[in-house]
Design an enzyme around this catalytic site. Structure first.
Site, short mmCIF file in Angstrom:
data_model
loop_
_atom_site.label_atom_id
_atom_site.label_comp_id
_atom_site.label_asym_id
_atom_site.label_seq_id
_atom_site.Cartn_x
_atom_site.Cartn_y
_atom_site.Cartn_z
N ASP A 134 0.83 -1.22 0.00
CA ASP A 134 0.00 0.00 0.00
C ASP A 134 0.86 1.26 0.00
O ASP A 134 2.02 1.24 0.42
CB ASP A 134 -0.95 0.00 1.20
CG ASP A 134 -0.22 -0.12 2.54
OD1 ASP A 134 0.63 -1.01 2.68
OD2 ASP A 134 -0.49 0.70 3.43
N GLU A 161 0.00 -1.18 5.59
CA GLU A 161 1.02 -0.67 6.51
C GLU A 161 0.79 0.79 6.86
O GLU A 161 1.05 1.24 7.97
CB GLU A 161 2.43 -0.86 5.91
CG GLU A 161 3.56 -0.67 6.90
CD GLU A 161 4.07 0.76 7.01
OE1 GLU A 161 4.84 1.04 7.93
OE2 GLU A 161 3.70 1.60 6.18
ZN LIG Z 1 6.62 2.18 4.41
#
Ligand SMILES: [Zn+2]
Length: 235
Positions: free
Chosen positions: A94, A159
């Site tokens: 992401d 994340e």
């Molecule tokens: Zn990162």
């Protein structure tokens, strides 16, 4: 090792082509009004299959806010001589939103190359982590080498917005993936010389302090005992 390093050194164009594929597939969390990481994960899985990795596993974290209904997490393993241990490279798929568009000199979702510099959303955070792992895997397979221990790639979601559907999901539900003697490398932030080793990032350290003293009224501080703030000499 020299053979592997030389082979990786010759992969400049591979880096550029992987990066342009990754950049063109925005992987924004629904928290950032995105549709998640599925499309990017599919491309990575296809690339790893073409490379000759057969052990590819998916650990999908249910999330009904995205069209496919889950956030993908992908593990790929190249078996080593010692199959009881794995050297993992963990990176996240992401990215964060592009922010103020007018501050970009090029389209954030199209890789822009200027000599040895590449620009695009996510090229550093964290495509360089994904690419490093993929190049190492490619070099190992092309050299027909069997690594000393398993070489594992773990590509996770979410994340940037909390990890609940990414590494945290793996830790909560699939801890069997990791062995006690595994080694884990997370190439996220760093410096140009690769000399910075970070041991932790984005954590919280709660500290509870118990103060023992004697309570008193603010008008008569001399009657109290404040272990936190020592009484001044004139008290
Ligand atoms: Zn990162």
């Amino acid at each position: 090792m020299k053979k592997l390093y030389d082979s990786i050194d010759s992969m400049t164009e591979t880096v550029v082509s992987i990066q342009s594929e990754l950049v063109s597939r925005p992987a924004l969390s629904p928290d950032n009004n995105g549709t998640g990481e599925r499309e990017k994960a599919d491309w990575i899985i296809g690339f790893m299959r073409d490379m000759g990795i057969s052990d590819i596993r998916e650990y999908n974290a249910p999330d009904d806010r995205v069209p496919c209904g889950h956030r993908p997490n992908v593990a790929a393993v190249i078996p080593g001589r010692d199959t009881s241990r794995t050297f993992w490279v963990i990176a996240h798929m992401d990215v964060v939103p592009v922010g103020e568009r007018s501050l970009w000199n090029s389209d954030p979702w199209t890789l822009h190359r200027d000599g040895d510099t590449i620009v695009g959303r996510g090229v550093e955070d964290n495509h360089q982590g994904l690419v490093s792992g993929l190049l190492a895997a490619k070099a190992i397979l092309e050299a027909n080498e069997t690594p000393a221990m398993n070489f594992g790639l773990l590509m996770v979601s979410d994340e940037e917005t909390g990890n609940d559907f990414g590494l945290q999901f793996i830790a909560d539900n699939h801890l069997e993936l990791f062995g006690e003697n595994d080694l884990i490398l997370v190439p996220d932030s760093g410096d140009p010389n690769s000399t910075q080793a970070e041991v932790a990032e984005k954590g919280m350290f709660w500290l509870k302090v118990t103060v023992n003293g004697k309570q008193c009224h603010a008008s008569t501080p001399d009657e109290g005992l404040n272990a936190w703030w020592r009484p001044r000499p004139w008290w």
